[in-house]
Write an enzyme that holds these catalytic residues in place. Structure first.
Site, short mmCIF file in Angstrom:
data_model
loop_
_atom_site.label_atom_id
_atom_site.label_comp_id
_atom_site.label_asym_id
_atom_site.label_seq_id
_atom_site.Cartn_x
_atom_site.Cartn_y
_atom_site.Cartn_z
N LYS A 171 -17.50 3.96 0.41
CA LYS A 171 -17.00 3.70 -0.95
C LYS A 171 -17.54 2.38 -1.48
CE LYS A 171 -13.02 6.67 -0.23
NZ LYS A 171 -11.61 6.83 0.13
N GLN A 185 -6.81 2.83 1.31
CA GLN A 185 -7.33 3.90 2.17
C GLN A 185 -6.21 4.47 3.05
OE1 GLN A 185 -10.53 5.24 2.14
NE2 GLN A 185 -9.61 6.75 3.48
N ASP A 231 -7.16 6.82 -7.36
CA ASP A 231 -7.06 7.97 -6.44
C ASP A 231 -6.24 9.09 -7.07
OD1 ASP A 231 -8.48 7.96 -4.08
OD2 ASP A 231 -7.08 6.64 -3.04
#
Ligand code: NAP
Length: 297
Positions: free
Chosen positions: A52, A96, A119
């Site tokens: 990422k 994460q 997200d």
């Protein structure tokens, strides 16, 4: 048989984001910015976060990295998120997953400002998704819809079987597929489904998001099916330097004999997820500045 290459499409999405990021910087004298929070030493999470950050570098999105040991307290993590929410230069916050067992994942997800929730996991964004309203969409389901569009696979009126009902893939994906304008007929299987093949066999499109290699086999589908394999499973492989190889949920070789189209693993849904994270960060940055990405020209 068409191989649905997420690798190919993701690179064109990233090029588009990169060109928009340049225009964004010219207009607002700052780059879109993503805060990447990693807790603990889970090797898969470390890999995802590395990829990422690399994607941010590729597209010209600034990333701020926060790495904590697994013994961080809930309060310390919440404090970090609260500071990132308040930081005017931060457009997106990514924590994460998975988080260590003592951390309340739900509380962390809900603590992220919905405007910075790139997200798309915050209940406010999930609720809007379900209602078909404008919001930041979860990256994997959004990437799958983009992949289907790119390859002209229309879901309207089709039977779609989604295997898996997680909050990050199965549930939001089924909501996107059944939205007005998308108009798929969706069946969602879970681990208690007595016989998945009853549903996969009558499906035009099967999307597997289970996390178990070999879950979907050729004898479970009909000729001409479209297979989207979301699964990313580390399977021991002594021929690899890492000691493992990545496999999807689907038995790729046998399904290639019957499917009309299929995503490979790796190179299918995975790269799309990261590209959508980049796109979402750009969108969040634009919305925070009161414009749409298209307004950048
Ligand atoms: P998860 O939270 O573990 O959810 C798995 C889901 O599969 C659960 O809903 C489970 O049912 C269901 N399930 C288990 N066995 C099943 C079966 N035989 N038939 C139908 N459903 C079954 O996993 P996740 O986070 O959604 O991820 C799923 C997989 O996708 C993993 O391999 C993950 O690494 C991968 N993934 C890939 C990407 C990408 O970018 N490519 C992104 C996210 C996830 P219950 O609810 O009953 O337990």
């Amino acid at each position: 048989m068409v191989v649905l290459s997420g690798k190919e499409l993701s690179s064109s999405v990233k090029q588009q984001v990169a060109s928009s990021a340049v225009k964004f910087e010219k207009r607002f004298s700052r780059r879109p910015c993503l805060a990447v929070v990693l807790v603990g030493e889970d090797p898969a999470s470390q890999t995802y976060v590395r990829n990422k950050r690399k994607a941010c570098d590729e597209v010209g999105i600034l990333h701020l990295d926060f790495t904590f040991t697994a013994d961080i307290t809930q309060e310390q993590l919440m404090m970090c998120i609260s500071e990132l929410n308040a930081n005017p230069l931060v457009d997106g916050i990514l924590v994460q997953l998975p988080l260590p067992g003592h951390i309340n994942k739900l509380a962390v997800t809900e603590a992220i400002s919905p405007q910075k929730d790139v997200d798309g996991f915050h209940p406010q964004n999930m609720g809007k998704l379900l209602l078909g309203r404008k919001c930041l969409l979860p990256c994997t389901p959004k990437g799958i819809m983009k992949l289907l569009d790119y390859y002209d696979i229309d879901v309207r009126g089709k039977n779609v079987c989604v295997m898996g009902r997680s909050n990050i893939v199965g549930k939001p994906l089924s909501a996107l597929l059944m939205q007005d304008g998308r108009d798929a007929t969706v069946t969602v299987c879970n681990s208690k489904t007595a016989d998945d093949s009853l549903f996969t066999r009558s499906a035009d499109i099967v999307i597997s998001a289970v996390g178990n290699p070999g879950t979907l086999k050729a004898d479970m589908v009909s000729e001409g099916v479209v297979v989207i394999d979301v699964g990313i499973n580390r399977v021991p492989d002594s021929s690899k330097k890492s000691g493992y190889s990545l496999k999807g949920d689907a038995d790729y070789d046998s399904l290639c004999q019957v499917a009309s189209a299929i995503t490979p693993v790796p190179g299918g849904v995975g790269p799309m997820t990261i590209a959508m994270l980049m796109e979402n960060t750009l969108i969040a940055a634009c919305w925070r500045e009161g414009i749409e990405p298209e307004d950048l020209g």
